[in-house]
Design an enzyme around this catalytic site. Structure first.
Site, PDB file in Angstrom:
ATOM      1  CG  ASN A   1      -1.638   1.312   1.437  1.00 19.81           C
ATOM      2  OD1 ASN A   1      -2.461   1.701   0.614  1.00 19.81           O
ATOM      3  ND2 ASN A   1      -1.301   2.038   2.507  1.00 19.81           N
TER       4      ASN A   1
ATOM      5  NE  ARG B   1     -10.726   0.697  -0.190  1.00 14.39           N
ATOM      6  CZ  ARG B   1     -12.007   0.343  -0.313  1.00 14.39           C
ATOM      7  NH1 ARG B   1     -12.821   1.052  -1.079  1.00 14.39           N
ATOM      8  NH2 ARG B   1     -12.465  -0.719   0.316  1.00 14.39           N
TER       9      ARG B   1
ATOM     10  CG  ASP C   1      -1.802   5.644  -0.061  1.00 14.62           C
ATOM     11  OD1 ASP C   1      -1.698   4.705   0.760  1.00 14.62           O
ATOM     12  OD2 ASP C   1      -2.752   5.757  -0.858  1.00 14.62           O
TER      13      ASP C   1
ATOM     14  NE  ARG D   1      -0.840  -9.238   8.091  1.00 13.10           N
ATOM     15  CZ  ARG D   1      -0.527  -7.948   8.227  1.00 13.10           C
ATOM     16  NH1 ARG D   1       0.447  -7.413   7.509  1.00 13.10           N
ATOM     17  NH2 ARG D   1      -1.183  -7.184   9.072  1.00 13.10           N
TER      18      ARG D   1
ATOM     19  CG  ASP E   1       0.681  -4.193   5.883  1.00 12.69           C
ATOM     20  OD1 ASP E   1       0.496  -4.522   7.059  1.00 12.69           O
ATOM     21  OD2 ASP E   1       0.966  -3.015   5.530  1.00 12.69           O
TER      22      ASP E   1
ATOM     23  CG  HIS F   1      -5.345   1.669   4.617  1.00 12.18           C
ATOM     24  ND1 HIS F   1      -6.032   2.740   5.147  1.00 12.18           N
ATOM     25  CD2 HIS F   1      -5.150   0.802   5.639  1.00 12.18           C
ATOM     26  CE1 HIS F   1      -6.203   2.545   6.447  1.00 12.18           C
ATOM     27  NE2 HIS F   1      -5.686   1.373   6.784  1.00 12.18           N
TER      28      HIS F   1
ATOM     29  CD  GLU G   1      -3.980  -5.668   8.824  1.00 12.74           C
ATOM     30  OE1 GLU G   1      -4.033  -5.399  10.019  1.00 12.74           O
ATOM     31  OE2 GLU G   1      -3.685  -4.830   7.954  1.00 12.74           O
TER      32      GLU G   1
ATOM     33  NE  ARG H   1      -2.352 -14.550  11.726  1.00 14.85           N
ATOM     34  CZ  ARG H   1      -2.627 -13.354  11.190  1.00 14.85           C
ATOM     35  NH1 ARG H   1      -2.154 -13.026  10.004  1.00 14.85           N
ATOM     36  NH2 ARG H   1      -3.401 -12.494  11.832  1.00 14.85           N
TER      37      ARG H   1
HETATM   38  C1  LM2 Z   1      -0.559  -2.900   9.020  1.00 17.27           C
HETATM   39  N1  LM2 Z   1      -1.610  -3.466   8.642  1.00 17.27           N
HETATM   40  O1  LM2 Z   1      -2.521  -2.888   7.908  1.00 17.27           O
HETATM   41  C2  LM2 Z   1       0.409  -3.588   9.869  1.00 17.27           C
HETATM   42  O2  LM2 Z   1      -0.154  -4.773  10.402  1.00 17.27           O
HETATM   43  C3  LM2 Z   1       0.880  -2.652  10.921  1.00 17.27           C
HETATM   44  O3  LM2 Z   1       1.798  -3.293  11.772  1.00 17.27           O
HETATM   45  C4  LM2 Z   1       1.500  -1.418  10.246  1.00 17.27           C
HETATM   46  O4  LM2 Z   1       1.752  -0.382  11.202  1.00 17.27           O
HETATM   47  C5  LM2 Z   1       0.549  -0.779   9.254  1.00 17.27           C
HETATM   48  N2  LM2 Z   1      -0.382  -1.632   8.651  1.00 17.27           N
HETATM   49  C6  LM2 Z   1       1.359  -0.147   8.153  1.00 17.27           C
HETATM   50  O5  LM2 Z   1       1.983  -1.144   7.372  1.00 17.27           O
HETATM   51  C7  LM2 Z   1       3.002  -0.460  11.847  1.00 17.27           C
HETATM   52  C8  LM2 Z   1       2.890   0.192  13.208  1.00 17.27           C
HETATM   53  C9  LM2 Z   1       2.837   1.709  13.119  1.00 17.27           C
HETATM   54  C10 LM2 Z   1       4.016   2.210  12.307  1.00 17.27           C
HETATM   55  C11 LM2 Z   1       3.889   1.585  10.912  1.00 17.27           C
HETATM   56  C12 LM2 Z   1       5.001   2.005   9.992  1.00 17.27           C
HETATM   57  O6  LM2 Z   1       1.704  -0.282  13.869  1.00 17.27           O
HETATM   58  O7  LM2 Z   1       2.948   2.230  14.445  1.00 17.27           O
HETATM   59  O8  LM2 Z   1       3.984   3.624  12.218  1.00 17.27           O
HETATM   60  O9  LM2 Z   1       3.979   0.147  11.035  1.00 17.27           O
HETATM   61  O10 LM2 Z   1       6.248   1.650  10.520  1.00 17.27           O
HETATM   62  C13 LM2 Z   1       5.148   4.292  12.684  1.00 17.27           C
HETATM   63  C14 LM2 Z   1       4.815   5.260  13.832  1.00 17.27           C
HETATM   64  C15 LM2 Z   1       3.914   6.374  13.304  1.00 17.27           C
HETATM   65  C16 LM2 Z   1       4.585   7.086  12.154  1.00 17.27           C
HETATM   66  C17 LM2 Z   1       4.910   6.059  11.067  1.00 17.27           C
HETATM   67  C18 LM2 Z   1       5.650   6.695   9.898  1.00 17.27           C
HETATM   68  O11 LM2 Z   1       4.190   4.533  14.876  1.00 17.27           O
HETATM   69  O12 LM2 Z   1       3.670   7.288  14.362  1.00 17.27           O
HETATM   70  O13 LM2 Z   1       3.682   8.071  11.614  1.00 17.27           O
HETATM   71  O14 LM2 Z   1       5.743   5.028  11.616  1.00 17.27           O
HETATM   72  O15 LM2 Z   1       6.840   7.277  10.328  1.00 17.27           O
HETATM   73  C19 LM2 Z   1       4.179   9.416  11.652  1.00 17.27           C
HETATM   74 CA    CA Z   2      -3.742   3.524  -0.207  1.00 13.93          CA
END
Ligand code: LM2
Ligand code: CA
Length: 490
Positions: free
Chosen positions: A100, A158, A167, A195, A197, A201, A233, A337
């Site tokens: 995405n 999206r 995006d 899977r 992700d 979106h 997901e 799972r």
């Molecule tokens: C998912 N599923 O739809 C994943 O299962 C999940 O683990 C991912 O989020 C998310 N989508 C994007 O692939 C994780 C995590 C976030 C993290 C993102 C990107 O839960 O907390 O975001 O990965 O690494 C982090 C920071 C957030 C920041 C972002 C970009 O927590 O505050 O936004 O990085 O720098 C400014």
């Molecule tokens: Ca998107």
């Protein structure tokens, strides 16, 4: 796209979260194949951003920098070796595909990526693919900040940035082509599916085109014409504009209500009781059986990210967690799972896998008693969980049958004449004679132990020729449940 292509009647998938490829290869050979696990969900294999503040969080892997197969889990040749070795013992590999988005808008520029590939988040430049400013949805997104602000606005969800992640414009043939090339490279290497992700979106129409251009699975290990197993997901707890059902035509979808509800049931929150689960599955408002990918917890909601809230059970609540996983594996609904985690400091939900000073991930240490060490939890190796994965294989295709409950938190059910399980989640003893539906004989309980040749290392259960058996389960037992199946007969 709904078929996991499992081998030898195996059923359960295990998510080896953040494991290195070399460890997964060894685990397929020494444990997963002999115990009967169908497949492994692996962490994202692409190069990702490398973050140092906080220090190497697990979520850096959800910020791709290139589609080079070079990640914290290992390089391309290690990945290829792992896929080959797992396939050779009939264990399928499912890849967590992050398609995405790329890294966060504030990801900076330079070579702070897992393999040192240059990128510029500021200029939307990912030269190794290459993606440039034209390949992102910046012009299309209508929110003020450019991020998703309103989950009731389908276009925003999206076309705008999820937590600032750049995006991708998946409506463009060029972008679709690059994404499909990445996935096809993995399919040709031998993976059995993905899977997907952040599926919520992405537009189902874009995914339809991408999936349509995916290769059939590699005929070295799979039947000709086999399509990749796709599980999307989508967090749909109800009440949002986008629904899980929007993705049914594309493959399976994660059923997040399952873990949230089962957490409430085993915690006895919100007035829930185990006896209410007589019609567990579609009867509880879950999606159709043939669409569901089910789990008790995942890598997000075990640490408070994603959906499900505080009801979600994890290895931290080991006793009721084992009961919930056993319930899932005994019950016919969905493709199941199992989560396999690493320990983290619960105040720091960002903490990455057990690692050395230089940030490299530690090997998974396996102890003589089959448990893991060095921060690796290996829930999938807990006897109660492993043996229930076997139970699921043994009872495959049998109907949910011979339900019993005490109107409270003691329940039992069978799977035709192949298996039977009894739970006591009340605060008092269970002492009851039940119709198991099983042929007469002496069976070994696979929760307290297992059959070892002619011997049983746990409790034994005598089933009469009328199929009836007496069960006694104290509420103070280590694991207040009993399970028997056709292959645990002595
Ligand atoms: C998912 N599923 O739809 C994943 O299962 C999940 O683990 C991912 O989020 C998310 N989508 C994007 O692939 C994780 C995590 C976030 C993290 C993102 C990107 O839960 O907390 O975001 O990965 O690494 C982090 C920071 C957030 C920041 C972002 C970009 O927590 O505050 O936004 O990085 O720098 C400014
Ligand atoms: Ca998107």
């Amino acid at each position: 796209f709904n078929n996991p292509h499992a081998k030898h009647g195996r059923q359960a998938i295990v998510h080896l979260f953040e494991w290195k490829w070399n460890d997964i290869a060894a685990e397929c050979e020494r444990f997963l194949a002999p115990k009967g696990y169908a497949g492994v969900q692996i962490s994202p294999p692409t190069e990702s951003i490398l973050l140092t503040s906080p220090w190497r969080p697990w979520w850096e892997r959800y910020q791709p920098i290139s589609y080079n197969l070079c990640s914290r889990s290992g390089n391309e040749s290690e990945l290829r070796d792992m896929i080959t070795r797992c396939n050779n013992v009939g264990v399928n590999i499912y890849v967590d595909a992050v398609i995405n988005h790329m890294c966060g808008a504030g990801g900076g520029e330079g070579t702070h990526s897992t393999c040192g590939t240059y990128f510029s988040a500021k200029n939307r430049d990912f030269p190794s693919i290459p993606f440039s400013g034209f390949d992102f949805n910046e012009g299309k997104c209508k929110s003020a900040s450019g991020d998703i602000e309103n989950y009731n606005d389908i276009n925003q969800v999206r076309d705008c940035r999820l937590v600032s992640l750049l995006d991708l414009a998946l409506e463009k043939d060029y972008v679709r082509g690059k994404v499909a090339d990445y996935m096809n490279n993995l399919i040709d290497m031998g993976v059995a599916g993905f899977r997907v992700d952040a599926s919520k979106h992405m537009w189902p129409g874009d995914l339809t085109v991408i999936y349509g251009s995916l290769h059939n699975l590699n005929t070295r290990w799979f039947n000709g014409g086999a399509r990749p197993f796709m599980f999307q997901e989508v967090i749909d707890m109800g009440g949002e504009a986008i629904q899980a059902s929007d993705y049914f035509p594309l493959g399976r979808v994660t059923e997040f209500k399952y873990g949230a509800k089962i957490g409430n049931v085993f915690r006895k929150w919100n007035g829930e009781k185990l006896s209410y689960t007589k019609n567990w599955g579609e009867g509880w408002g879950f999606m159709p059986d043939g669409n569901a990918l089910v789990f008790i917890d995942n890598h997000d909601n075990q640490r408070g990210h994603g959906g499900g809230g505080s009801a979600i059970l994890t290895f931290w609540d080991a006793r009721i967690y084992k009961m919930a996983v056993a319930y899932m594996l005994a019950h016919p609904y969905g493709v199941a799972r199992v989560m396999s985690s690493f320990r983290w400091n619960r105040a720091d939900d960002w903490q990455g896998p057990p690692s050395h000073e230089d940030g490299s991930t530690k090997d998974v240490q396996v102890n003589a008693d089959d448990t893991c060490g060095d921060g690796w939890v290996c829930e999938h190796r807990w006897r109660q969980i492993t043996n229930m994965a076997t139970f699921r294989n043994v009872v495959d295709g049998q109907p949910h049958s011979n339900w019993w409950d005490n109107g409270n938190n003691q329940v039992a059910f069978g799977r035709g004449n192949r298996g039977f399980i009894v739970f006591n989640n009340d605060d008092w003893h269970l002492d009851v004679t039940l119709n198991t539906g099983m042929p007469g004989g002496t069976y070994c309980d696979v929760i307290s132990g297992q059959r070892d040749g002619e011997r049983c290392t746990g409790k034994t259960i005598n089933v009469g020729d009328d199929g009836r058996a007496h069960f006694k389960i104290s509420n103070t037992e280590e694991d207040p449940m009993v399970a028997i199946h056709a292959d645990s007969k002595l």
